[in-house]
Scaffold this motif. Structure first.
Motif, PDB file in Angstrom:
ATOM      1  N   GLN A   1     -86.979  90.451  72.635  1.00  0.00           N
ATOM      2  CA  GLN A   1     -86.062  90.584  71.505  1.00  0.00           C
ATOM      3  C   GLN A   1     -86.422  89.567  70.428  1.00  0.00           C
ATOM      4  N   ILE A   2     -86.292  89.978  69.177  1.00  0.00           N
ATOM      5  CA  ILE A   2     -86.573  89.120  68.033  1.00  0.00           C
ATOM      6  C   ILE A   2     -85.243  88.791  67.361  1.00  0.00           C
ATOM      7  N   PHE A   3     -85.030  87.495  67.088  1.00  0.00           N
ATOM      8  CA  PHE A   3     -83.788  87.047  66.480  1.00  0.00           C
ATOM      9  C   PHE A   3     -84.051  86.405  65.126  1.00  0.00           C
ATOM     10  N   ALA A   4     -83.119  86.616  64.202  1.00  0.00           N
ATOM     11  CA  ALA A   4     -83.152  85.974  62.890  1.00  0.00           C
ATOM     12  C   ALA A   4     -82.684  84.530  63.044  1.00  0.00           C
ATOM     13  N   PRO A   5     -82.959  83.677  62.058  1.00  0.00           N
ATOM     14  CA  PRO A   5     -82.504  82.284  62.140  1.00  0.00           C
ATOM     15  C   PRO A   5     -80.996  82.136  62.339  1.00  0.00           C
ATOM     16  N   ASP A   6     -80.220  83.119  61.877  1.00  0.00           N
ATOM     17  CA  ASP A   6     -78.767  83.029  62.047  1.00  0.00           C
ATOM     18  C   ASP A   6     -78.297  83.522  63.415  1.00  0.00           C
ATOM     19  N   GLY A   7     -79.246  83.946  64.271  1.00  0.00           N
ATOM     20  CA  GLY A   7     -78.905  84.375  65.620  1.00  0.00           C
ATOM     21  C   GLY A   7     -78.697  85.863  65.787  1.00  0.00           C
ATOM     22  N   THR A   8     -78.711  86.618  64.707  1.00  0.00           N
ATOM     23  CA  THR A   8     -78.543  88.061  64.829  1.00  0.00           C
ATOM     24  C   THR A   8     -79.845  88.689  65.323  1.00  0.00           C
ATOM     25  N   THR A   9     -79.708  89.781  66.048  1.00  0.00           N
ATOM     26  CA  THR A   9     -80.873  90.478  66.592  1.00  0.00           C
ATOM     27  C   THR A   9     -81.559  91.268  65.490  1.00  0.00           C
ATOM     28  N   GLU A  10     -82.856  91.061  65.337  1.00  0.00           N
ATOM     29  CA  GLU A  10     -83.632  91.818  64.368  1.00  0.00           C
ATOM     30  C   GLU A  10     -84.320  93.016  64.998  1.00  0.00           C
ATOM     31  N   GLY A  11     -84.385  93.046  66.304  1.00  0.00           N
ATOM     32  CA  GLY A  11     -85.014  94.168  66.988  1.00  0.00           C
ATOM     33  C   GLY A  11     -85.832  93.703  68.172  1.00  0.00           C
TER      34      GLY A  11
END
Length: 104
Positions: free
Chosen positions: A34-44
């Motif tokens: 899983q890839i996460f954005a710096p804010d912790g949301t999942t990017e995919g």
């Protein structure tokens, strides 16, 4: 989310050892990346660069989860790829190569 993770020597980590044992027993599959954005949301997600598979020779069976952990029937984790023989074995495959990373 488990927080920031780093590359480390998992041989001193009981959870890592249990994950290898479950994989050798056929009870745990490779996790999705899983890839996460710096804010912790999942990017995919994205495909794994290294695919792990359990190989069991014909006529052999994977151990139960208790066998690799009980001290009698232990397993080995390779410090260098492909330095192990054994059945069953956990094999890592990547573009251009493959090797045994753990075996009973």
């Amino acid at each position: 989310m488990l927080g920031t993770r780093y590359v480390y020597d998992g041989l001193e980590d009981e959870l890592a050892i249990e994950c290898f044992a479950r994989a050798l027993a056929g009870e745990q599959q490779q996790a999705q990346l899983q890839i996460f954005a710096p804010d912790g949301t999942t990017e995919g997600t994205r495909p794994q660069a290294v695919e792990l598979t359990l190989e069991v020779d014909e006529g052999e069976v994977a151990p139960t989860l208790e066998e690799p952990l009980d001290g009698d029937e232990t397993f080995t984790i390779a410090r260098t790829v492909d330095g192990l023989d054994g059945a069953p074995r956990l094999v890592a495959a990547w573009d251009g190569g493959r090797g045994v990373v753990a075996a009973c």
